[in-house]
Scaffold this motif. Structure first.
Motif, short mmCIF file in Angstrom:
data_model
loop_
_atom_site.label_atom_id
_atom_site.label_comp_id
_atom_site.label_asym_id
_atom_site.label_seq_id
_atom_site.Cartn_x
_atom_site.Cartn_y
_atom_site.Cartn_z
N HIS A 66 0.86 -1.19 0.00
CA HIS A 66 0.00 0.00 0.00
C HIS A 66 0.89 1.24 0.00
O HIS A 66 1.83 1.34 0.81
CB HIS A 66 -0.89 -0.02 1.24
CG HIS A 66 -1.97 1.00 1.23
ND1 HIS A 66 -1.73 2.35 1.30
CD2 HIS A 66 -3.32 0.87 1.15
CE1 HIS A 66 -2.86 3.01 1.27
NE2 HIS A 66 -3.85 2.13 1.18
N GLN A 68 0.52 4.16 1.07
CA GLN A 68 0.44 5.03 2.24
C GLN A 68 0.54 4.27 3.56
O GLN A 68 0.49 4.88 4.62
CB GLN A 68 -0.88 5.82 2.18
CG GLN A 68 -0.95 6.69 0.96
CD GLN A 68 -2.35 7.21 0.68
OE1 GLN A 68 -3.34 6.68 1.17
NE2 GLN A 68 -2.43 8.25 -0.13
N ASP A 69 0.69 2.93 3.49
CA ASP A 69 0.76 2.11 4.69
C ASP A 69 1.59 0.87 4.37
O ASP A 69 1.07 -0.13 3.88
CB ASP A 69 -0.64 1.73 5.16
CG ASP A 69 -0.64 0.91 6.44
OD1 ASP A 69 0.44 0.57 6.96
OD2 ASP A 69 -1.75 0.59 6.92
N PHE A 123 -5.41 6.77 -4.06
CA PHE A 123 -4.02 7.16 -3.82
C PHE A 123 -3.22 7.50 -5.07
O PHE A 123 -2.03 7.78 -4.99
CB PHE A 123 -3.28 6.09 -3.01
CG PHE A 123 -3.51 4.67 -3.46
CD1 PHE A 123 -3.00 4.19 -4.65
CD2 PHE A 123 -4.25 3.81 -2.67
CE1 PHE A 123 -3.21 2.89 -5.05
CE2 PHE A 123 -4.47 2.50 -3.06
CZ PHE A 123 -3.95 2.04 -4.25
#
Length: 147
Positions: A66, A68-69, A123
């Motif tokens: 991911h 953002q993570d 995203f």
């Protein structure tokens, strides 16, 4: 260090239904909150991509970290690659996928337009070199490989 050429990933929720996993209303409802589903997981077998020699293509189901993570891995379908144009009919605009990037989407959104799963619409485009795995096979357990 030697890297494995294949890996099994567990996943839950309805983001890739009906293509992969179980389609469950609970997973779909949680999708809009961006929290992982707690439904019983399914599994995929994925093969490592050797970018730039073999990168993801339109139509491939891929696994990637991911953006953002880093603790999460997402499984999504590549729907556009560098240079492809995406049309936003609602805003009458055209977006061109940047060089060395791709656009990934969930399969479930096509059937359930009111539910949004995390993908490039959330995203943005993903760097092609960040897509490390192409999904080859899905199954529910070590003994249940579907009908």
């Amino acid at each position: 260090a030697t890297k494995a050429m294949t890996q099994v990933f567990a996943f839950a929720g309805g983001a890739m239904a009906p293509t992969l996993g179980r389609e469950d209303a609970a997973g779909a409802a949680r999708a809009s909150t961006s929290k992982p589903s707690s439904s019983k997981p399914s599994y995929v077998l994925a093969r490592r991509l050797a970018y730039p020699f073999r990168s993801a293509q339109v139509g491939d189901v891929v696994a990637f970290t991911h953006p953002q993570d880093e603790a999460r891995v997402l499984i999504r379908r590549v729907s556009a690659i560098e240079g492809d144009e995406l049309v936003d009919a609602a805003n009458a605009s055209v977006y061109v996928v940047p060089n060395a990037h791709c656009w990934v989407t969930s399969d479930a959104d096509a059937d359930e337009p009111k539910v949004r799963f995390e993908d490039s619409r959330t995203f943005g485009p993903i760097a092609l070199n960040s897509i490390e795995w192409r999904v080859m096979y899905s199954f529910e357990s070590a003994v249940n490989h579907g009908a």
